[in-house]
Write an enzyme that holds these catalytic residues in place. Structure first.
Site, short mmCIF file in Angstrom:
data_model
loop_
_atom_site.label_atom_id
_atom_site.label_comp_id
_atom_site.label_asym_id
_atom_site.label_seq_id
_atom_site.Cartn_x
_atom_site.Cartn_y
_atom_site.Cartn_z
N SER A 13 1.12 108.33 -35.57
CA SER A 13 0.97 108.29 -37.03
C SER A 13 2.08 109.08 -37.72
CB SER A 13 -0.39 108.86 -37.42
OG SER A 13 -0.53 110.18 -36.95
N ARG A 25 -2.52 117.24 -40.66
CA ARG A 25 -1.27 116.50 -40.91
C ARG A 25 -1.58 115.05 -41.30
NH1 ARG A 25 0.66 115.60 -35.72
NH2 ARG A 25 -0.69 113.82 -35.94
N HIS A 70 -13.46 110.15 -38.81
CA HIS A 70 -14.49 110.21 -37.76
C HIS A 70 -14.66 111.63 -37.23
CE1 HIS A 70 -16.38 108.30 -33.97
NE2 HIS A 70 -17.23 108.31 -34.97
N ASP A 71 -15.78 111.85 -36.55
CA ASP A 71 -16.06 113.10 -35.84
C ASP A 71 -16.12 114.32 -36.76
OD1 ASP A 71 -16.34 111.91 -33.26
OD2 ASP A 71 -14.19 111.59 -33.27
N ASP A 97 -1.43 103.49 -32.95
CA ASP A 97 -1.86 104.25 -31.75
C ASP A 97 -0.73 104.18 -30.72
OD1 ASP A 97 -3.09 105.22 -29.33
OD2 ASP A 97 -5.03 104.79 -30.24
N ASP A 102 -8.81 108.63 -37.09
CA ASP A 102 -9.53 108.83 -35.83
C ASP A 102 -8.51 108.98 -34.69
OD1 ASP A 102 -11.70 109.13 -34.14
OD2 ASP A 102 -12.10 106.98 -33.98
N PHE A 133 -16.13 104.32 -29.79
CA PHE A 133 -16.89 105.52 -30.10
C PHE A 133 -17.74 105.45 -31.37
CE2 PHE A 133 -13.16 106.76 -27.63
CZ PHE A 133 -13.77 107.41 -26.56
N HIS A 192 -7.58 114.93 -32.59
CA HIS A 192 -8.72 115.64 -33.17
C HIS A 192 -8.52 117.15 -33.25
CE1 HIS A 192 -10.55 111.79 -33.01
NE2 HIS A 192 -11.78 112.21 -33.19
C1 LIG Z 1 -11.15 108.70 -30.34
S1 LIG Z 1 -9.91 107.56 -29.95
C2 LIG Z 1 -10.06 106.33 -31.22
C3 LIG Z 1 -11.33 105.52 -31.11
C4 LIG Z 1 -11.36 104.24 -31.91
N1 LIG Z 1 -11.11 104.46 -33.34
C5 LIG Z 1 -12.66 103.49 -31.70
O1 LIG Z 1 -13.30 103.05 -32.68
O2 LIG Z 1 -13.07 103.34 -30.55
C6 LIG Z 1 -8.44 108.43 -30.40
C7 LIG Z 1 -7.16 107.61 -30.28
O3 LIG Z 1 -6.16 108.27 -31.06
C8 LIG Z 1 -4.93 108.06 -30.45
N2 LIG Z 1 -3.98 109.06 -30.98
C9 LIG Z 1 -3.78 110.33 -30.56
N3 LIG Z 1 -2.80 110.90 -31.27
C10 LIG Z 1 -2.38 109.97 -32.18
C11 LIG Z 1 -1.37 109.95 -33.20
N4 LIG Z 1 -0.61 111.03 -33.43
N5 LIG Z 1 -1.20 108.82 -33.92
C12 LIG Z 1 -1.97 107.73 -33.69
N6 LIG Z 1 -2.94 107.69 -32.74
C13 LIG Z 1 -3.14 108.80 -32.00
C14 LIG Z 1 -5.21 108.17 -28.96
O4 LIG Z 1 -4.21 107.50 -28.20
C15 LIG Z 1 -6.59 107.51 -28.87
O5 LIG Z 1 -6.48 106.15 -28.49
#
Ligand SMILES: C[S@@+](CC[C@H](N)C(=O)[O-])C[C@H]1O[C@@H](n2cnc3c(N)ncnc32)[C@H](O)[C@@H]1O
Length: 188
Positions: free
Chosen positions: A105, A132, A149-150, A64, A122, A13, A125
């Site tokens: 995380s 947190r 990000h975002d 992740d 990232d 992304f 969202h």
């Molecule tokens: C938008 S994507 C990340 C995109 C990536 N950074 C890139 O450059 O393509 C969001 C990711 O965050 C992960 N995610 C969601 N909740 C999370 C958490 N509590 N801890 C770590 N990762 C998490 C999801 O599994 C997903 O793969």
């Protein structure tokens, strides 16, 4: 190696200018330094952080859980992303630079113990997740930087958190590139 070309071959992304920013931040980390990524997906940002870290002699912890879930009709997250992440890290020669941690995380932060030079947020969202992640992990960032990000308005919860963060005055935004903001502690 052209870093921007390398990045676009990994599904993800970040746009090329964000990619450049993230690479620059990672490559400026001190030798032996620590970079933490929250949210790897298939590894576009992980590869970029890893390439920068490798140039700097630093290391990346990539967090992740790859839990199966759909964000909308087009995006599905899950273990296929873990497979792609591992392939991409191998492809770019980053097996000794990036440690994959397939946990959330919030699970990892309870066992965390060392200072962080660069934190990349990232993951989830929604407002609670972003707040947190920033609050729990920023405890380990003193002289370092936090990139998120975002932050450009497409995710209202992320924007709300950033507005509150900047209003509180403890952190300042030192760079904004497309949807990526970089924060540093305000020095008095
Ligand atoms: C938008 S994507 C990340 C995109 C990536 N950074 C890139 O450059 O393509 C969001 C990711 O965050 C992960 N995610 C969601 N909740 C999370 C958490 N509590 N801890 C770590 N990762 C998490 C999801 O599994 C997903 O793969």
């Amino acid at each position: 190696l052209n870093i921007l070309d390398a990045a676009v071959s990994v599904i993800g992304f970040l746009d090329p200018l964000e990619t450049r920013l993230l690479y620059d931040l990672a490559s400026q980390v001190p030798a032996g330094g620590v970079i933490v990524e929250i949210g790897s997906y298939q590894g576009r940002s992980t590869v970029i952080l890893g390439l920068g870290a490798k140039a700097a002699g630093a290391f990346v912890w990539a967090l992740d859980p790859h839990e199966e879930h759909s964000v909308d009709a087009f995006s599905h997250y899950g273990m296929k992303d873990n497979a792609a992440l591992m392939e991409n890290l191998t492809l770019f020669g980053l097996g000794e630079t990036v440690r994959i941690v397939a946990l959330k995380s919030e699970q990892v932060v309870y066992g965390w113990h060392c200072m962080i030079d660069l934190l990349w947020i990232d993951g989830g969202h929604d407002y609670d997740s972003v707040k947190r992640d920033f609050e729990e992990w920023s405890k380990y960032v003193s002289d370092g930087k936090i990139a998120m990000h975002d932050t450009s308005g497409h995710y209202p919860d992320v924007s709300r958190f950033v507005d509150e963060l900047l209003a509180a005055g403890e952190w300042e935004r030192i760079a904004l590139q497309d949807a990526t903001s970089v924060f540093q502690r305000v020095t008095i």
